[in-house]
Design a protein around this motif. Structure first.
Motif, short mmCIF file in Angstrom:
data_model
loop_
_atom_site.label_atom_id
_atom_site.label_comp_id
_atom_site.label_asym_id
_atom_site.label_seq_id
_atom_site.Cartn_x
_atom_site.Cartn_y
_atom_site.Cartn_z
N ILE A 57 0.84 -1.20 0.00
CA ILE A 57 0.00 0.00 0.00
C ILE A 57 0.87 1.25 0.00
CG2 ILE A 57 -1.64 1.36 1.36
CD1 ILE A 57 -2.84 -1.36 2.27
N GLU A 58 1.91 1.24 0.82
CA GLU A 58 2.82 2.39 0.88
C GLU A 58 3.44 2.67 -0.48
OE1 GLU A 58 7.02 3.77 2.97
OE2 GLU A 58 6.16 1.83 3.48
N GLU A 59 3.95 1.64 -1.13
CA GLU A 59 4.59 1.82 -2.44
C GLU A 59 3.59 2.26 -3.51
OE1 GLU A 59 7.84 1.79 -3.26
OE2 GLU A 59 8.27 1.53 -1.13
N LEU A 60 2.39 1.71 -3.47
CA LEU A 60 1.38 2.12 -4.45
C LEU A 60 0.97 3.57 -4.26
CD1 LEU A 60 -0.79 -1.12 -4.57
CD2 LEU A 60 0.72 -0.24 -6.36
N LEU A 61 0.88 4.02 -3.01
CA LEU A 61 0.56 5.42 -2.74
C LEU A 61 1.70 6.34 -3.19
CD1 LEU A 61 -1.18 5.14 0.73
CD2 LEU A 61 -2.25 5.67 -1.47
N LEU A 62 2.93 5.91 -2.96
CA LEU A 62 4.08 6.69 -3.42
C LEU A 62 4.11 6.76 -4.95
CD1 LEU A 62 6.85 5.49 -0.95
CD2 LEU A 62 5.79 7.78 -1.05
N ASP A 63 3.78 5.65 -5.61
CA ASP A 63 3.71 5.64 -7.08
C ASP A 63 2.62 6.58 -7.58
OD1 ASP A 63 5.77 3.83 -7.31
OD2 ASP A 63 4.46 2.10 -7.68
N ALA A 64 1.47 6.56 -6.92
CA ALA A 64 0.37 7.44 -7.33
C ALA A 64 0.77 8.91 -7.17
CB ALA A 64 -0.90 7.14 -6.51
N ASP A 65 1.45 9.23 -6.06
CA ASP A 65 1.91 10.59 -5.84
C ASP A 65 2.92 11.02 -6.90
OD1 ASP A 65 1.97 13.01 -4.24
OD2 ASP A 65 3.98 12.37 -3.62
N PHE A 66 3.84 10.12 -7.23
CA PHE A 66 4.84 10.40 -8.26
C PHE A 66 4.15 10.66 -9.60
CE2 PHE A 66 7.37 8.70 -11.78
CZ PHE A 66 8.44 9.58 -11.75
N LEU A 67 3.18 9.82 -9.94
CA LEU A 67 2.50 9.98 -11.24
C LEU A 67 1.67 11.25 -11.29
CD1 LEU A 67 1.52 6.27 -11.88
CD2 LEU A 67 3.31 7.61 -13.02
N ARG A 68 1.06 11.65 -10.16
CA ARG A 68 0.36 12.93 -10.13
C ARG A 68 1.32 14.09 -10.37
NH1 ARG A 68 -2.00 10.76 -5.48
NH2 ARG A 68 -4.03 9.93 -5.93
N ASP A 69 2.49 14.01 -9.78
CA ASP A 69 3.50 15.04 -9.98
C ASP A 69 3.95 15.09 -11.44
OD1 ASP A 69 5.37 17.06 -9.01
OD2 ASP A 69 6.93 15.55 -9.42
N GLN A 70 4.15 13.93 -12.04
CA GLN A 70 4.53 13.89 -13.45
C GLN A 70 3.43 14.45 -14.34
OE1 GLN A 70 7.68 12.61 -14.82
NE2 GLN A 70 8.02 13.25 -12.72
N LEU A 71 2.17 14.14 -14.01
CA LEU A 71 1.04 14.66 -14.78
C LEU A 71 0.95 16.17 -14.66
CD1 LEU A 71 -1.40 13.95 -16.53
CD2 LEU A 71 -2.71 13.63 -14.43
N TYR A 72 1.17 16.68 -13.46
CA TYR A 72 1.17 18.13 -13.25
C TYR A 72 2.27 18.79 -14.07
CZ TYR A 72 1.76 22.68 -11.13
OH TYR A 72 1.89 24.03 -10.94
N THR A 73 3.47 18.23 -14.02
CA THR A 73 4.59 18.78 -14.79
C THR A 73 4.28 18.78 -16.28
OG1 THR A 73 6.16 18.05 -13.12
CG2 THR A 73 7.05 18.54 -15.29
#
Length: 80
Positions: free
Chosen positions: A44-60
């Motif tokens: 769960i921790e890694e999936l949440l970190l992945d989701a956060d990373f992908l949101r950041d990439q989408l924002y960029t």
């Protein structure tokens, strides 16, 4: 279990032929838990970190594309 740039989560698809992949029932949850050896908290921790990373990439990416190239489309950052 930290993953490197080369080592990534791979779903256990078994010996499914590509033409059968659309019809195959893959238990994604079991595949993720298998990858983390049953450690659901780490999964769960890694999936949440992945989701956060992908949101950041989408924002960029959304900051870098022009309004015209997206023809007015803007990404959503959360599932509705």
């Amino acid at each position: 279990m930290a993953t490197s740039a080369v080592e990534q989560l791979r779903l256990d698809l078994g010996a499914i032929a590509p033409e059968e992949a659309d019809q195959a029932q893959v238990d994604i949850i079991a595949s993720v838990l298998d990858f983390y050896q049953g450690d659901y908290r780490k999964a769960i921790e890694e999936l949440l970190l992945d989701a956060d990373f992908l949101r950041d990439q989408l924002y960029t990416a959304s900051c870098l594309i022009s309004h015209g190239i997206g023809r007015g489309w803007r990404p959503r950052y959360e599932r509705l």
